[in-house]
Design a protein around this motif. Structure first.
Motif, mmCIF file in Angstrom:
data_model
loop_
_atom_site.group_PDB
_atom_site.id
_atom_site.type_symbol
_atom_site.label_atom_id
_atom_site.label_comp_id
_atom_site.label_asym_id
_atom_site.label_seq_id
_atom_site.Cartn_x
_atom_site.Cartn_y
_atom_site.Cartn_z
ATOM 1 N N GLN A 27 0.624 -1.354 0.087
ATOM 2 C CA GLN A 27 0.103 0.025 -0.032
ATOM 3 C C GLN A 27 0.845 1.267 -0.029
ATOM 4 O OE1 GLN A 27 -2.055 -1.732 3.529
ATOM 5 N NE2 GLN A 27 -3.603 -0.384 2.532
ATOM 6 N N LEU A 28 2.104 1.095 0.169
ATOM 7 C CA LEU A 28 3.016 2.167 0.280
ATOM 8 C C LEU A 28 3.041 3.101 -0.903
ATOM 9 C CD1 LEU A 28 5.882 0.767 2.546
ATOM 10 C CD2 LEU A 28 3.794 1.938 3.264
ATOM 11 N N PRO A 29 3.445 4.371 -0.849
ATOM 12 C CA PRO A 29 3.604 5.302 -2.064
ATOM 13 C C PRO A 29 4.800 4.893 -2.547
ATOM 14 C CG PRO A 29 3.959 6.428 -0.328
ATOM 15 C CD PRO A 29 3.468 5.245 0.248
ATOM 16 N N PRO A 30 5.097 5.346 -3.813
ATOM 17 C CA PRO A 30 6.341 5.090 -4.466
ATOM 18 C C PRO A 30 7.410 5.776 -3.753
ATOM 19 C CG PRO A 30 5.003 5.826 -6.321
ATOM 20 C CD PRO A 30 4.060 5.998 -4.707
ATOM 21 N N MET A 31 8.575 5.235 -3.832
ATOM 22 C CA MET A 31 9.809 5.726 -2.988
ATOM 23 C C MET A 31 10.965 5.539 -3.743
ATOM 24 S SD MET A 31 9.256 4.918 1.163
ATOM 25 C CE MET A 31 9.007 3.142 0.992
ATOM 26 N N ASP A 32 12.010 6.562 -3.732
ATOM 27 C CA ASP A 32 13.328 6.477 -4.340
ATOM 28 C C ASP A 32 14.233 5.844 -3.552
ATOM 29 O OD1 ASP A 32 15.309 6.581 -5.994
ATOM 30 O OD2 ASP A 32 15.700 8.638 -5.873
ATOM 31 N N LEU A 33 14.416 4.406 -3.387
ATOM 32 C CA LEU A 33 15.390 3.844 -2.429
ATOM 33 C C LEU A 33 16.289 2.996 -3.151
ATOM 34 C CD1 LEU A 33 12.417 2.406 -0.228
ATOM 35 C CD2 LEU A 33 13.931 4.233 0.484
ATOM 36 N N PRO A 34 17.375 2.915 -2.647
ATOM 37 C CA PRO A 34 18.534 1.807 -3.214
ATOM 38 C C PRO A 34 17.688 0.421 -3.312
ATOM 39 C CG PRO A 34 19.260 2.893 -1.315
ATOM 40 C CD PRO A 34 17.750 3.512 -1.113
ATOM 41 N N ALA A 35 18.398 -0.450 -4.320
ATOM 42 C CA ALA A 35 17.706 -1.710 -4.540
ATOM 43 C C ALA A 35 17.627 -2.520 -3.424
ATOM 44 C CB ALA A 35 18.542 -2.127 -5.748
ATOM 45 N N ASP A 36 18.715 -2.427 -2.406
ATOM 46 C CA ASP A 36 18.548 -3.470 -1.411
ATOM 47 C C ASP A 36 18.050 -2.874 -0.017
ATOM 48 O OD1 ASP A 36 20.572 -1.386 -0.900
ATOM 49 O OD2 ASP A 36 22.089 -3.091 -0.130
ATOM 50 N N ALA A 37 17.256 -1.828 -0.255
ATOM 51 C CA ALA A 37 16.859 -1.103 0.987
ATOM 52 C C ALA A 37 15.895 -1.701 1.730
ATOM 53 C CB ALA A 37 16.384 0.277 0.679
ATOM 54 N N LEU A 38 15.295 -2.588 1.366
ATOM 55 C CA LEU A 38 13.977 -3.388 2.055
ATOM 56 C C LEU A 38 14.559 -4.427 2.655
ATOM 57 C CD1 LEU A 38 11.172 -2.770 -0.122
ATOM 58 C CD2 LEU A 38 11.734 -1.468 1.857
ATOM 59 N N PHE A 39 15.663 -5.202 2.431
ATOM 60 C CA PHE A 39 16.066 -6.188 3.097
ATOM 61 C C PHE A 39 17.502 -6.106 3.595
ATOM 62 C CE2 PHE A 39 17.119 -6.677 -1.764
ATOM 63 C CZ PHE A 39 18.520 -7.066 -1.523
#
Length: 338
Positions: A27-39
């Motif tokens: 449900q989160l809005p688009p974010m400009d994150l590094p490819a590995d940021a979620l893990f």
């Protein structure tokens, strides 16, 4: 000035908090994150991305104290950062994320210390101190400093540079005397507190672990609400209402944290009592009345069962002349009629 970054662990803590409130990653809005940021918890994430997500989530959950919850959650996820407040002030002068956001100014007349935090305008974050950042900061600061200040809340004042339509919402996070619309963001406290060493026995016995259980957020807020009203504490029903929980859910959250209402209240009263006795603020009779005990005998019985020595020996225990620390006796606290 380049963008301010922090580890992705701060993002993960916010995502877990949002998930506990029903907002999933999908449900989160688009974010400009590094490819590995979620893990990868060590990945670097822009602070502005986290603040944008926090602001978005607060719009989705307008009735929740989300920024305050986030500040508390950040503190619960960290190891001890300093052993005295003086060390904490020194930390705020080193090169780290906090010092890139705030400048520290300290005045001390030998009795009272005034610690002021001034926002450093940063185009990658905000020119003016955002309300959400203020909430995150004060909740984090209080929880981080709690092992050093838990028994001195009545001696500490907090000055906030913004107004507040619902000042009671801070009670579960920062149970201090708060001055709103102040000309600065500051903390004012007795100088003696600067060099007090952190004491884990100043905190109630909860199941503290890293990462903390979700129930620790509730238990920590419950402790703050009780800490502010020890002479006439809220009932379990009133406590549950203040936490926006049913009484049954509140009981379950406390149990998941290794405590329950009566035990938590008894521990907080006895922790405060020990400090006042060691500093000789009150005698036993005055203290019993000040903390809401039904009799001196009940207080003395509870105190000795908790720490292993009588109230009259508390000042000796501070100097190491008497042995005894709160431990297994805590499981018996609920049996004492306070």
């Amino acid at each position: 000035m380049g963008p301010l970054n922090c580890t992705a662990n701060s993002l993960h803590i916010l995502l877990r908090l949002l998930a506990s409130k029903g907002i999933k990653n999908q449900q989160l809005p688009p974010m400009d994150l590094p490819a590995d940021a979620l893990f990868n918890s060590r990945s670097r994430v822009a602070v502005s991305q986290i603040l944008n997500l926090l602001d978005w989530a607060q719009e989705q959950l307008p009735q929740q104290n989300l920024a305050l919850d986030y500040g508390l959650a950040l503190a619960l996820h960290q190891e001890t950062l300093f052993n005295t407040l003086a060390q904490g002030c020194a930390l705020l002068r080193e090169d780290n994320l906090l010092t890139r956001l705030f400048g520290l100014y300290q005045e001390d007349d030998g009795e009272t210390c005034h610690i002021e935090l001034r926002w450093r305008a940063n185009p990658t974050v905000a020119e003016q101190l955002p309300a959400s950042v203020l909430d995150v900061l004060v909740a984090w600061l209080h929880a981080t400093c709690l092992p050093l200040t838990a028994t001195s809340h009545s001696d500490i004042q907090l000055f906030l540079p913004q107004g507040c339509e619902q000042p009671q919402r801070y009670a579960a996070y920062v149970p201090l005397k708060i001055h709103f619309n102040a000309p600065y963001l500051a903390i004012r406290l007795p100088t003696r507190l600067l060099h007090n060493e952190a004491d884990p026995h100043n905190l109630p016995q909860l199941q503290r672990e890293l990462p903390p259980r979700p129930s620790m957020l509730v238990a920590s807020k419950a402790a703050n609400l009780l800490r502010a009203e020890l002479p006439e504490p809220p009932s379990l029903e009133q406590l549950s209402q203040a936490l926006s929980l049913s009484e049954r859910t509140c009981k379950r959250r406390l149990q998941d944290s290794g405590t329950h209402y009566q035990k938590l209240l008894s521990e907080l009263r006895l922790i405060q009592a020990r400090d006042w006795l060691q500093r000789r603020v009150y005698n036993v009779t005055q203290l019993s009345a000040e903390l809401g005990y039904s009799s001196v005998a009940n207080f003395s019985k509870a105190f000795k069962k908790w720490c292993g020595y009588s109230p009259s020996q508390a000042h000796l225990a501070k100097n190491g002349s008497v042995s005894g620390t709160p431990a297994e006796q805590n499981k018996q606290l609920s049996e004492v009629d306070a």
